[in-house]
Write an enzyme that holds these catalytic residues in place. Structure first.
Site, PDB file in Angstrom:
ATOM      1  N   ASN A 150      -8.366  -3.953  -8.058  1.00  0.00           N
ATOM      2  CA  ASN A 150      -9.766  -4.328  -8.326  1.00  0.00           C
ATOM      3  C   ASN A 150     -10.661  -3.156  -8.726  1.00  0.00           C
ATOM      4  OD1 ASN A 150      -9.493  -3.525  -5.597  1.00  0.00           O
ATOM      5  ND2 ASN A 150     -11.428  -4.489  -5.102  1.00  0.00           N
ATOM      6  N   GLY A 226      -5.084  -3.169   0.016  1.00  0.00           N
ATOM      7  CA  GLY A 226      -4.631  -4.376  -0.672  1.00  0.00           C
ATOM      8  C   GLY A 226      -4.819  -5.588   0.221  1.00  0.00           C
ATOM      9  N   THR A 228      -4.171  -8.706   2.957  1.00  0.00           N
ATOM     10  CA  THR A 228      -3.804  -8.707   4.379  1.00  0.00           C
ATOM     11  C   THR A 228      -2.323  -9.027   4.573  1.00  0.00           C
ATOM     12  OG1 THR A 228      -6.060  -9.184   5.049  1.00  0.00           O
ATOM     13  CG2 THR A 228      -4.339  -9.834   6.599  1.00  0.00           C
ATOM     14  N   ALA A 229      -1.789  -9.974   3.802  1.00  0.00           N
ATOM     15  CA  ALA A 229      -0.370 -10.333   3.971  1.00  0.00           C
ATOM     16  C   ALA A 229       0.511  -9.135   3.611  1.00  0.00           C
ATOM     17  CB  ALA A 229      -0.031 -11.539   3.095  1.00  0.00           C
ATOM     18  N   THR A 230       0.158  -8.414   2.552  1.00  0.00           N
ATOM     19  CA  THR A 230       0.950  -7.237   2.175  1.00  0.00           C
ATOM     20  C   THR A 230       0.844  -6.175   3.263  1.00  0.00           C
ATOM     21  OG1 THR A 230       0.252  -7.713  -0.093  1.00  0.00           O
ATOM     22  CG2 THR A 230       1.464  -5.680   0.250  1.00  0.00           C
ATOM     23  N   GLU A 248      -6.206  -0.814   4.626  1.00  0.00           N
ATOM     24  CA  GLU A 248      -7.526  -1.334   4.208  1.00  0.00           C
ATOM     25  C   GLU A 248      -7.268  -2.672   3.540  1.00  0.00           C
ATOM     26  OE1 GLU A 248     -10.328   0.016   4.897  1.00  0.00           O
ATOM     27  OE2 GLU A 248      -9.614   1.950   5.626  1.00  0.00           O
ATOM     28  N   CYS A 282     -13.708  -5.846  -2.598  1.00  0.00           N
ATOM     29  CA  CYS A 282     -13.422  -6.260  -1.215  1.00  0.00           C
ATOM     30  C   CYS A 282     -14.709  -6.374  -0.405  1.00  0.00           C
ATOM     31  CB  CYS A 282     -12.468  -5.265  -0.568  1.00  0.00           C
ATOM     32  SG  CYS A 282     -13.089  -3.579  -0.628  1.00  0.00           S
ATOM     33  N   GLU A 462     -10.979   5.225   6.563  1.00  0.00           N
ATOM     34  CA  GLU A 462     -10.881   6.265   5.552  1.00  0.00           C
ATOM     35  C   GLU A 462     -12.271   6.884   5.403  1.00  0.00           C
ATOM     36  OE1 GLU A 462      -9.032   4.487   2.113  1.00  0.00           O
ATOM     37  OE2 GLU A 462      -7.140   4.279   3.198  1.00  0.00           O
TER      38      GLU A 462
HETATM   39  P1  NAD Z   1      -1.809  -6.714  -3.011  1.00  0.00           P
HETATM   40  O1  NAD Z   1      -1.634  -6.629  -1.548  1.00  0.00           O
HETATM   41  O2  NAD Z   1      -1.156  -7.815  -3.742  1.00  0.00           O
HETATM   42  O3  NAD Z   1      -1.314  -5.380  -3.737  1.00  0.00           O
HETATM   43  C1  NAD Z   1      -1.822  -4.118  -3.377  1.00  0.00           C
HETATM   44  C2  NAD Z   1      -0.766  -3.080  -3.694  1.00  0.00           C
HETATM   45  O4  NAD Z   1       0.346  -3.277  -2.837  1.00  0.00           O
HETATM   46  C3  NAD Z   1      -0.238  -3.143  -5.122  1.00  0.00           C
HETATM   47  O5  NAD Z   1      -0.029  -1.835  -5.595  1.00  0.00           O
HETATM   48  C4  NAD Z   1       1.067  -3.879  -4.939  1.00  0.00           C
HETATM   49  O6  NAD Z   1       2.009  -3.592  -5.950  1.00  0.00           O
HETATM   50  C5  NAD Z   1       1.529  -3.336  -3.609  1.00  0.00           C
HETATM   51  N1  NAD Z   1       2.507  -4.171  -2.895  1.00  0.00           N
HETATM   52  C6  NAD Z   1       2.722  -5.496  -3.011  1.00  0.00           C
HETATM   53  N2  NAD Z   1       3.720  -5.876  -2.199  1.00  0.00           N
HETATM   54  C7  NAD Z   1       4.137  -4.775  -1.547  1.00  0.00           C
HETATM   55  C8  NAD Z   1       5.136  -4.523  -0.560  1.00  0.00           C
HETATM   56  N3  NAD Z   1       5.924  -5.490  -0.082  1.00  0.00           N
HETATM   57  N4  NAD Z   1       5.278  -3.267  -0.093  1.00  0.00           N
HETATM   58  C9  NAD Z   1       4.482  -2.274  -0.541  1.00  0.00           C
HETATM   59  N5  NAD Z   1       3.539  -2.446  -1.481  1.00  0.00           N
HETATM   60  C10 NAD Z   1       3.356  -3.685  -1.978  1.00  0.00           C
HETATM   61  O7  NAD Z   1      -3.388  -6.703  -3.257  1.00  0.00           O
HETATM   62  P2  NAD Z   1      -4.137  -6.852  -4.641  1.00  0.00           P
HETATM   63  O8  NAD Z   1      -4.044  -8.287  -5.045  1.00  0.00           O
HETATM   64  O9  NAD Z   1      -3.694  -5.788  -5.562  1.00  0.00           O
HETATM   65  O10 NAD Z   1      -5.628  -6.498  -4.218  1.00  0.00           O
HETATM   66  C11 NAD Z   1      -6.523  -7.434  -3.714  1.00  0.00           C
HETATM   67  C12 NAD Z   1      -6.645  -7.315  -2.218  1.00  0.00           C
HETATM   68  O11 NAD Z   1      -7.011  -5.984  -1.863  1.00  0.00           O
HETATM   69  C13 NAD Z   1      -7.732  -8.193  -1.660  1.00  0.00           C
HETATM   70  O12 NAD Z   1      -7.254  -8.804  -0.482  1.00  0.00           O
HETATM   71  C14 NAD Z   1      -8.841  -7.221  -1.329  1.00  0.00           C
HETATM   72  O13 NAD Z   1      -9.711  -7.627  -0.309  1.00  0.00           O
HETATM   73  C15 NAD Z   1      -8.065  -6.023  -0.909  1.00  0.00           C
HETATM   74  N6  NAD Z   1      -8.878  -4.816  -1.000  1.00  0.00           N
HETATM   75  C16 NAD Z   1      -9.287  -4.214   0.160  1.00  0.00           C
HETATM   76  C17 NAD Z   1     -10.087  -3.086   0.106  1.00  0.00           C
HETATM   77  C18 NAD Z   1     -10.558  -2.396   1.363  1.00  0.00           C
HETATM   78  O14 NAD Z   1     -11.064  -1.299   1.266  1.00  0.00           O
HETATM   79  N7  NAD Z   1     -10.408  -2.995   2.523  1.00  0.00           N
HETATM   80  C19 NAD Z   1     -10.468  -2.561  -1.137  1.00  0.00           C
HETATM   81  C20 NAD Z   1     -10.032  -3.204  -2.285  1.00  0.00           C
HETATM   82  C21 NAD Z   1      -9.228  -4.327  -2.211  1.00  0.00           C
END
Ligand code: NAD
Length: 486
Positions: A150, A226, A228-230, A248, A282, A462
């Site tokens: 994002n 990224g 929450t499930a990841t 995060e 986010c 962070e």
């Molecule tokens: P995502 O969890 O799908 O992917 C994030 C990253 O993790 C990507 O680089 C992806 O390739 C990697 N990934 C996916 N599966 C993995 C695994 N099994 N092991 C290791 N890495 C893996 O998230 P997204 O769709 O890219 O981003 C959107 C999410 O991120 C939203 O839930 C958003 O709220 C969150 N987000 C949180 C913050 C924060 O600061 N808390 C900031 C930005 C985005």
């Protein structure tokens, strides 16, 4: 078609297996680049390079590390226009946003941590007249850094900068959905003379590259932003290997507007906090709770503001609202709007794709800014993260009621409170379950403050001192010094 390459051991390289993925431009729904579909062997090469670089980089004087990181920051500034364009094509966000927020903040991340390491203090504790303890904070080795799509460059550098500044080396993985700016950053790092292996960037899919990083025994530190499930999956992988983790994660942020708020300001900022980056930040407030006396006026003006957002080609300077990042993300948004309709909600505005778009982008992943009313707090639309241009509005009568609704999801990333009553501001801020509470503002960031979420929004913090501590390992040295001769 451009080609994005991995950055390993100071070189830009093709993936070992020769496999590639398409990078899609969301505004046109067409491939514009190919990106490495890397595997275990690329991650292994990157970790090896980072391990080899660690002894020298960790002993490089802070002033020299700082000089190189400041050079990287200056180059990001110099290449602002090219980076903003790349981010806009990659992500679908308006170029004006990339130019004014993402790129300057990426440079600021490097500048902040490059200078922070010149001013750190270290602790010492005297144990009566028996001993003196001092604490060494040492870099931990190879850091694994995984970031989302994002705010691609901003969140990537938010991890890279503190990891490197504190003397770690890193293997970093940007989102496969938006890889271009991390690739351009690789070139910048190489040109700035960052020694080979200090930063390695491996592109590819989460379940392949990300998973290999989280399972690698020589990556003791993992910083992830990224979903929450990841995050839960990464936690499962990391726990048996005793890795240090920062997660995060997602949010479902409430935006509380009290009747005594400065309404003009609250509405103008709420339009931004709802729809900036098409709602894909986010920190966006996705549940707006408004005190009943001003509810009708607030909703009317919010809808007017949402309808006035200029939807168009993200590369057009005048565009205020671009494309969603991908087809799956667009489908997800549509599904939640369908759920709202099934639950009898009122779609105050939006709820569908815009009808008139410039020719270049008429097949892109666009969805209008959407305001929904009439849903209770337990609706899935009010409980689950949508991560798109969809907000709900609901009236409340009492402060307690607003706080209860605000705290009723599994998340706890950020909240916004609008009131002119100072006592209420402090009282409500104290009771909201969130890592950040903004009062009469939104997304105002000071890089020194702890940043992160509670509950399912994450583990750890962070930013500022928290990041410097996260990427270092404290070691206590205790020296006995009897002050008497006896
Ligand atoms: P995502 O969890 O799908 O992917 C994030 C990253 O993790 C990507 O680089 C992806 O390739 C990697 N990934 C996916 N599966 C993995 C695994 N099994 N092991 C290791 N890495 C893996 O998230 P997204 O769709 O890219 O981003 C959107 C999410 O991120 C939203 O839930 C958003 O709220 C969150 N987000 C949180 C913050 C924060 O600061 N808390 C900031 C930005 C985005």
């Amino acid at each position: 078609m451009q080609t994005i390459l991995n950055y390993i051991d100071g070189e830009l390289r093709e993936p070992n297996a020769g496999e590639w993925l398409d990078s899609i431009e969301p505004a046109t729904a067409t491939p514009y680049a190919r990106v490495p579909d890397s595997d275990n062997s690329d991650v292994a090469a990157a970790v090896d390079a980072a391990k080899r670089a660690f002894p020298s980089w960790s002993r490089t004087p802070a002033a020299e590390r700082s000089r190189i990181l400041l050079d990287i920051a200056a180059r990001i500034d110099d290449q602002r226009e090219a980076l903003a364009r790349a981010e806009s094509i990659d992500n679908g966000k308006p170029i004006s946003l990339a130019r004014t927020v993402d790129v300057p903040r990426a440079a600021a991340n490097f500048r902040f941590f490059a200078t922070a390491i010149l001013h750190t203090e270290s602790e010492s504790h005297r144990t009566d007249d028996v001993a003196i303890n001092y604490t060494l904070r040492q870099p931990r080795g190879v850091a694994g850094l995984i970031s989302p799509w994002n705010l691609p460059l901003y969140l990537f550098t938010w991890k890279v900068a503190p990891a490197l500044a504190t003397g770690n080396t890193a293997v970093a993985k940007p989102s496969e959905v938006t890889p271009m700016t991390a690739y351009l950053l690789s070139e910048i790092c190489r040109d700035a003379g960052l020694p080979p292996g200090v930063l390695n960037v491996v592109h590819g899919l989460g379940p392949k590259v990300g998973e290999a990083m989280t399972l690698h025994p020589d990556v003791p530190t993992l910083s992830f932003t990224g979903g929450t499930a990841t995050g839960a999956r990464i936690g499962q992988n990391a726990a048996p290997l005793f890795k240090k983790l920062s997660l995060e994660l997602g949010g479902k942020n409430p935006n509380l507007v009290f009747a005594d708020a400065d309404l003009d300001d609250a509405i103008e900022t709420s339009i931004r906090s709802s729809f900036a980056n098409q709602g894909q930040i986010c920190l966006c407030g996705s549940r707006i709770l408004v005190e009943r006396p001003i509810y009708a006026e607030f909703v009317r003006r919010l809808v007017e503001g949402a309808n006035a957002l200029r939807i168009g080609d993200p590369l057009d300077d005048d565009t205020g609202f671009g494309a969603l990042v991908s087809a799956p993300q667009l489908d997800k948004v549509k599904q939640y709007v369908d759920i709202a309709r099934e639950e009898g909600a009122t779609i105050e505005c939006g709820g569908d794709a815009p009808t008139s778009l410039p020719d270049r982008v008429k097949s892109g992943y666009f969805f209008r800014p959407t305001v929904i009313s009439g849903l209770g707090p337990t609706s899935r639309v009010n409980q689950e993260e949508i991560f798109g241009p969809v907000v709900t509005v609901a009236p409340f009568d009492r402060e307690d009621e607003a706080i209860d609704i605000a705290n009723s999801t599994a998340y706890g990333l950020s909240s916004t409170v609008w009131t002119q009553n100072l006592s209420r501001a402090h009282r409500v801020a104290d009771r909201l379950a969130a890592g950040t509470v903004w009062v009469n503002t939104w997304m105002l960031r000071d890089l020194r403050v702890p940043f992160g979420g509670t509950r399912q929004s994450g583990v750890g913090r962070e930013g500022g001192e928290e990041a410097l501590r996260f990427f270092t390992e404290p070691k206590n040295v205790c020296i006995q010094y009897p002050l008497s001769d006896s």
